[in-house]
Write an enzyme that holds these catalytic residues in place. Structure first.
Site, PDB file in Angstrom:
ATOM      1  N   HIS A 548      75.393  61.705  60.408  1.00 54.98           N
ATOM      2  CA  HIS A 548      76.836  61.521  60.574  1.00 54.98           C
ATOM      3  C   HIS A 548      77.122  60.597  61.767  1.00 54.98           C
ATOM      4  O   HIS A 548      77.969  60.917  62.606  1.00 54.98           O
ATOM      5  CB  HIS A 548      77.526  62.865  60.831  1.00 54.98           C
ATOM      6  CG  HIS A 548      77.678  63.726  59.622  1.00 54.98           C
ATOM      7  ND1 HIS A 548      78.226  64.986  59.673  1.00 54.98           N
ATOM      8  CD2 HIS A 548      77.370  63.520  58.322  1.00 54.98           C
ATOM      9  CE1 HIS A 548      78.237  65.517  58.465  1.00 54.98           C
ATOM     10  NE2 HIS A 548      77.717  64.647  57.620  1.00 54.98           N
ATOM     11  N   HIS A 586      83.584  67.327  57.568  1.00 50.73           N
ATOM     12  CA  HIS A 586      82.696  66.319  56.975  1.00 50.73           C
ATOM     13  C   HIS A 586      83.438  64.982  56.986  1.00 50.73           C
ATOM     14  O   HIS A 586      84.661  64.940  57.009  1.00 50.73           O
ATOM     15  CB  HIS A 586      82.306  66.748  55.566  1.00 50.73           C
ATOM     16  CG  HIS A 586      81.370  67.928  55.563  1.00 50.73           C
ATOM     17  ND1 HIS A 586      80.107  67.887  55.050  1.00 50.73           N
ATOM     18  CD2 HIS A 586      81.534  69.182  56.050  1.00 50.73           C
ATOM     19  CE1 HIS A 586      79.518  69.060  55.206  1.00 50.73           C
ATOM     20  NE2 HIS A 586      80.369  69.868  55.806  1.00 50.73           N
TER      21      HIS A 586
HETATM   22  C1  LIG Z   1      72.559  62.196  53.679  1.00 45.85           C
HETATM   23  C2  LIG Z   1      74.022  62.228  53.981  1.00 45.85           C
HETATM   24  C3  LIG Z   1      74.756  63.361  53.668  1.00 45.85           C
HETATM   25  C4  LIG Z   1      76.117  63.398  53.939  1.00 45.85           C
HETATM   26  N1  LIG Z   1      76.859  64.445  53.491  1.00 45.85           N
HETATM   27  C5  LIG Z   1      78.204  64.370  53.554  1.00 45.85           C
HETATM   28  C6  LIG Z   1      79.006  65.330  52.896  1.00 45.85           C
HETATM   29  O1  LIG Z   1      78.516  66.245  52.234  1.00 45.85           O
HETATM   30  N2  LIG Z   1      80.355  65.209  53.005  1.00 45.85           N
HETATM   31  C7  LIG Z   1      80.937  64.201  53.725  1.00 45.85           C
HETATM   32  O2  LIG Z   1      82.168  64.161  53.808  1.00 45.85           O
HETATM   33  N3  LIG Z   1      80.191  63.270  54.346  1.00 45.85           N
HETATM   34  C8  LIG Z   1      78.848  63.313  54.251  1.00 45.85           C
HETATM   35  N4  LIG Z   1      78.089  62.347  54.814  1.00 45.85           N
HETATM   36  C9  LIG Z   1      78.745  61.324  55.644  1.00 45.85           C
HETATM   37  C10 LIG Z   1      79.436  60.230  54.859  1.00 45.85           C
HETATM   38  O3  LIG Z   1      78.894  60.081  53.576  1.00 45.85           O
HETATM   39  C11 LIG Z   1      79.303  58.920  55.649  1.00 45.85           C
HETATM   40  O4  LIG Z   1      79.746  59.139  56.962  1.00 45.85           O
HETATM   41  C12 LIG Z   1      80.117  57.810  55.024  1.00 45.85           C
HETATM   42  O5  LIG Z   1      79.736  57.614  53.690  1.00 45.85           O
HETATM   43  C13 LIG Z   1      79.962  56.524  55.825  1.00 45.85           C
HETATM   44  O6  LIG Z   1      80.863  55.575  55.307  1.00 45.85           O
HETATM   45  P1  LIG Z   1      80.898  54.086  55.878  1.00 45.85           P
HETATM   46  O7  LIG Z   1      81.872  53.333  55.062  1.00 45.85           O
HETATM   47  O8  LIG Z   1      81.071  54.145  57.334  1.00 45.85           O
HETATM   48  O9  LIG Z   1      79.430  53.514  55.639  1.00 45.85           O
HETATM   49  P2  LIG Z   1      78.567  53.491  54.311  1.00 45.85           P
HETATM   50  O10 LIG Z   1      79.199  54.276  53.238  1.00 45.85           O
HETATM   51  O11 LIG Z   1      77.192  53.854  54.709  1.00 45.85           O
HETATM   52  O12 LIG Z   1      78.623  51.976  53.856  1.00 45.85           O
HETATM   53  C14 LIG Z   1      77.938  50.930  54.490  1.00 45.85           C
HETATM   54  C15 LIG Z   1      77.435  49.999  53.405  1.00 45.85           C
HETATM   55  O13 LIG Z   1      77.077  48.762  53.986  1.00 45.85           O
HETATM   56  C16 LIG Z   1      75.855  48.315  53.427  1.00 45.85           C
HETATM   57  N5  LIG Z   1      75.262  47.415  54.420  1.00 45.85           N
HETATM   58  C17 LIG Z   1      74.745  47.740  55.621  1.00 45.85           C
HETATM   59  N6  LIG Z   1      74.380  46.624  56.284  1.00 45.85           N
HETATM   60  C18 LIG Z   1      74.689  45.576  55.485  1.00 45.85           C
HETATM   61  C19 LIG Z   1      74.578  44.168  55.628  1.00 45.85           C
HETATM   62  N7  LIG Z   1      74.099  43.608  56.742  1.00 45.85           N
HETATM   63  N8  LIG Z   1      74.967  43.382  54.596  1.00 45.85           N
HETATM   64  C20 LIG Z   1      75.476  43.934  53.465  1.00 45.85           C
HETATM   65  N9  LIG Z   1      75.607  45.270  53.283  1.00 45.85           N
HETATM   66  C21 LIG Z   1      75.237  46.067  54.294  1.00 45.85           C
HETATM   67  C22 LIG Z   1      75.093  49.587  53.187  1.00 45.85           C
HETATM   68  O14 LIG Z   1      74.045  49.403  52.278  1.00 45.85           O
HETATM   69  C23 LIG Z   1      76.188  50.519  52.700  1.00 45.85           C
HETATM   70  O15 LIG Z   1      76.368  50.436  51.310  1.00 45.85           O
HETATM   71  C24 LIG Z   1      76.732  62.286  54.576  1.00 45.85           C
HETATM   72  C25 LIG Z   1      75.993  61.152  54.882  1.00 45.85           C
HETATM   73  C26 LIG Z   1      74.653  61.107  54.571  1.00 45.85           C
HETATM   74  C27 LIG Z   1      73.893  59.853  54.856  1.00 45.85           C
END
Ligand SMILES: Cc1cc2nc3c(=O)[nH]c(=O)nc-3n(C[C@H](O)[C@H](O)[C@H](O)COP(=O)(O)OP(=O)(O)OC[C@H]3O[C@@H](n4cnc5c(N)ncnc54)[C@H](O)[C@@H]3O)c2cc1C
Length: 606
Positions: A548, A586
């Site tokens: 997280h 979460h």
């Molecule tokens: C294992 C796990 C379990 C979790 N369980 C829960 C849960 O049960 N409930 C909940 O609410 N939250 C949960 N979370 C947390 C939540 O899912 C994340 O905090 C959230 O999805 C993050 O969103 P984001 O948009 O910040 O990043 P992300 O959704 O991670 O998106 C970032 C994206 O950018 C891409 N990327 C990275 N670098 C580059 C680059 N240089 N060029 C192009 N693309 C790139 C990645 O591949 C990814 O697709 C969990 C997270 C994980 C990993």
């Protein structure tokens, strides 16, 4: 300049893209999802979104609602929407260690998991759907300039957007009879991300018993619905699953892209390509304007795409700060040590990392019928009072007395920009814990793992801080991630007190009617009188990273209230990295909400 020549450029060179087109850009030649780099190479898009994850898909879908606007999403991972490791929520954790997982190595030999696939974290997460305390969202505004206070970075300003993202299906009579409940006002019903209680929800006695035990043992209240801004409770919680489609995962990709990808001719998603740096040109008043990106698959060749209006960085809390550093935005001393020319000296980039530790306790059961497949529905979020009982006041006072010293310790490690800034942040956090009952640990009742009866627990509001920083100019080399787990003693103190309470919950009625003997950690490892040192040793040796991470490009330090990176005219960060403080819930519902809000800020020109 041709792509093969670009690949020969040292990556520290911040070059201009080939073409800067000031007139309205034409719609992309190709739309939908493609892994062919030539569909985007040398093209100009109104918006380029880096990362097709939770926030990135939300932004792309909302910005491309205007057919006159063209949007390119560049996603490092593939399109795995149909892969059962993604679509089947019951296969949670199966994606770990596959190419769909970033698997960032951290200090103390731990791994932070992250979705490297369309949908990002929402494609591989545990699907639990909760939000934090109202007061925790209200605290975000405290990190902004007074002139930005009307931008609505608070509960009232975010809750409508969290609901906008959500398509909730209310529990039916059968689900209600086994614990599910809701308050309709706390949910959105027409948004893209489906949330619901599963058809295979556990019907056995364990979940209701857990809720009853927690309430009778700690006094924590059982709330009908956790999603209305009060998570200081025990509650049955929904998951991001689609009941119209066999309870399959409702990820950001499935929710926001799938319904429109065949029709939305102004939105192209390029998969299997990573953005390797952002391109800038100086503009007025010493500000930098993002003009496009370099992108490549590992090994090259490198291509460019041009942005007419904005570049939006949604690569997540680990990769967004890393990409800023590769692009010349970060701590000038660090960048110059790698030979990277500084475009903007912004030492806060990658600092202030906040990640949680996770550990589980488990016990053998009596062989009772669990009555379903889950996923987990019942969670308790105790605060200082419930965790420390009659010692809570003393512990709270000690915490307050230590804030200055802790901030100095963290500053001495170089993981925050200053002790003063961190102390201010700590005071906000301490006030939330003491005055708003912000829950300090989560107890997720987990049927079947690591024991028949289990509690997965994580301290929610760590005071330890870490840092994300690149160690190489190769954008395909993962950044170094130092979390500094348990480096503030209070974090361990909370975890030990929480573990002691979790053990007691498993052994107290009515849950104890299902309990035979503790298996993890077991009384041979941590004796029955709960010695602090034994719990501490066990926790420190067995904990995992909770995946997280947040706050590495935080609101008020790296980005302003409009999420613009300081010193730029048109580069925004929209992902978990902008959240300034961990909260007691979460993350995904909050991230969908902040991305919905960011899209509105851009569309309405606020
Ligand atoms: C294992 C796990 C379990 C979790 N369980 C829960 C849960 O049960 N409930 C909940 O609410 N939250 C949960 N979370 C947390 C939540 O899912 C994340 O905090 C959230 O999805 C993050 O969103 P984001 O948009 O910040 O990043 P992300 O959704 O991670 O998106 C970032 C994206 O950018 C891409 N990327 C990275 N670098 C580059 C680059 N240089 N060029 C192009 N693309 C790139 C990645 O591949 C990814 O697709 C969990 C997270 C994980 C990993």
């Amino acid at each position: 300049m041709f792509p093969f020549l670009l690949s020969l450029l040292p990556l520290s060179v911040v070059a201009r893209p080939e073409r800067l087109i000031s007139s309205r850009s034409a719609p992309p030649v190709t739309y939908g999802v493609s892994s062919d780099p030539t569909t985007a190479a040398n093209q100009t898009f109104d918006y380029i979104i880096i990362g097709g994850g939770t926030a990135g898909m939300t932004m792309a879908a909302r910005l491309s609602e205007d057919p006159n606007i063209s949007v390119l999403v560049v996603e490092a991972g593939g399109d795995d929407r149909m892969d059962p490791f993604v679509s089947d929520v019951y296969k949670f954790t199966a994606a770990y260690g596959t190419p769909m997982d970033w698997g960032w190595a951290t200090d103390q030999n731990r791994t932070i998991h992250g979705g490297r696939t369309l949908g990002g974290g929402s494609a591989i997460n545990g699907a639990t759907w909760t939000r934090g305390m109202k007061e925790q969202y209200d605290s975000w505004s405290k990190f902004l300039e007074p002139s930005e206070s009307d931008l609505g970075w608070n509960w009232d300003g975010l809750f409508p957007y969290m609901k906008k993202a959500e398509g909730f299906t209310r529990p039916n009579e059968n689900q209600r009879s086994i614990g599910a409940n809701d308050v309709p006002e706390y949910h959105g019903f027409t948004g893209p991300v489906q949330s619901t209680f599963s058809k295979k929800m556990y019907a056995g006695p364990q979940q209701p018993y857990f809720a009853q035990t927690v309430t009778s043992l700690t006094g924590l209240k059982l709330l009908p619905d956790i999603n209305g801004g009060d998570s200081h409770c025990v509650a049955f919680v929904p998951s991001s699953m689609d009941p119209r489609n066999g309870d399959s995962r409702s990820s950001a990709a499935v929710a926001y892209l799938s319904p429109v990808e065949k029709d939305r001719k102004n939105w192209l998603t390029l998969v299997n390509h990573q953005v390797t740096s952002i391109l800038f040109t100086p503009s007025n008043a010493g500000l930098q304007t993002a003009t496009g990106v370099y992108f490549a698959a590992e090994g090259g060749p490198y291509y460019t795409a041009n942005a007419r209006l904005e570049v939006i960085l949604s690569a997540g809390a680990i990769n967004s700060p890393a990409l800023l550093q590769h692009s010349g935005i970060g701590d000038a001393a660090h960048l110059s040590s790698l030979g990277i020319s500084t475009v903007i000296d912004l030492p806060a980039v990658g600092r202030n990392l906040q990640e949680q530790t996770v550990a589980s306790i488990g016990a053998n059961g009596t062989g009772f019928d669990v009555g379903g497949m889950g996923p987990t529905n019942v969670i308790a979020f105790p605060g200082l009072k419930e965790v420390f009982g009659d010692k809570a006041e003393k512990v709270g006072k000690e915490m307050l007395g230590n804030l200055t010293a802790w901030a100095r310790d963290m500053a001495a490690k170089g993981v925050v920009i200053s002790a003063e800034a961190l102390e201010k942040e700590y005071k906000v956090q301490a006030e939330l814990i003491l005055n708003s009952n912000a829950p300090i640990i989560e107890f997720l009742y987990n049927t079947g793992f690591p024991g028949d009866l289990s509690i997965v627990m994580w301290p929610l509001l760590p005071f330890s801080r870490g840092r994300v920083f690149i160690t190489s100019t190769d954008p395909f080399t993962r950044p170094q991630v130092d979390v500094n787990y348990y480096s503030i003693p209070f974090d361990l103190q909370v975890n030990v007190a929480g573990a002691t309470l979790a053990r007691k919950i498993l052994q107290s009625p009515p849950l104890s009617n299902l309990y035979v003997a503790e298996t993890v950690p077991g009384l041979n490892i941590v004796p029955a009188d709960d010695p602090f040192d034994a719990w501490a040793d066990w926790l420190k040796s067995t904990f995992g990273a909770n995946s997280h991470p947040m706050a590495t490009t935080a609101l008020g330090s790296v980005v302003d209230g409009r999420l613009r990176v300081r010193g730029t005219t048109n580069l925004r960060v929209v992902d978990a990295g902008i959240i300034p403080l961990q909260f007691s819930g979460h993350l995904q519902s909050t991230i969908y909400g902040l991305a919905e809000k960011a899209a509105d800020i851009i569309k309405r020109g606020l």
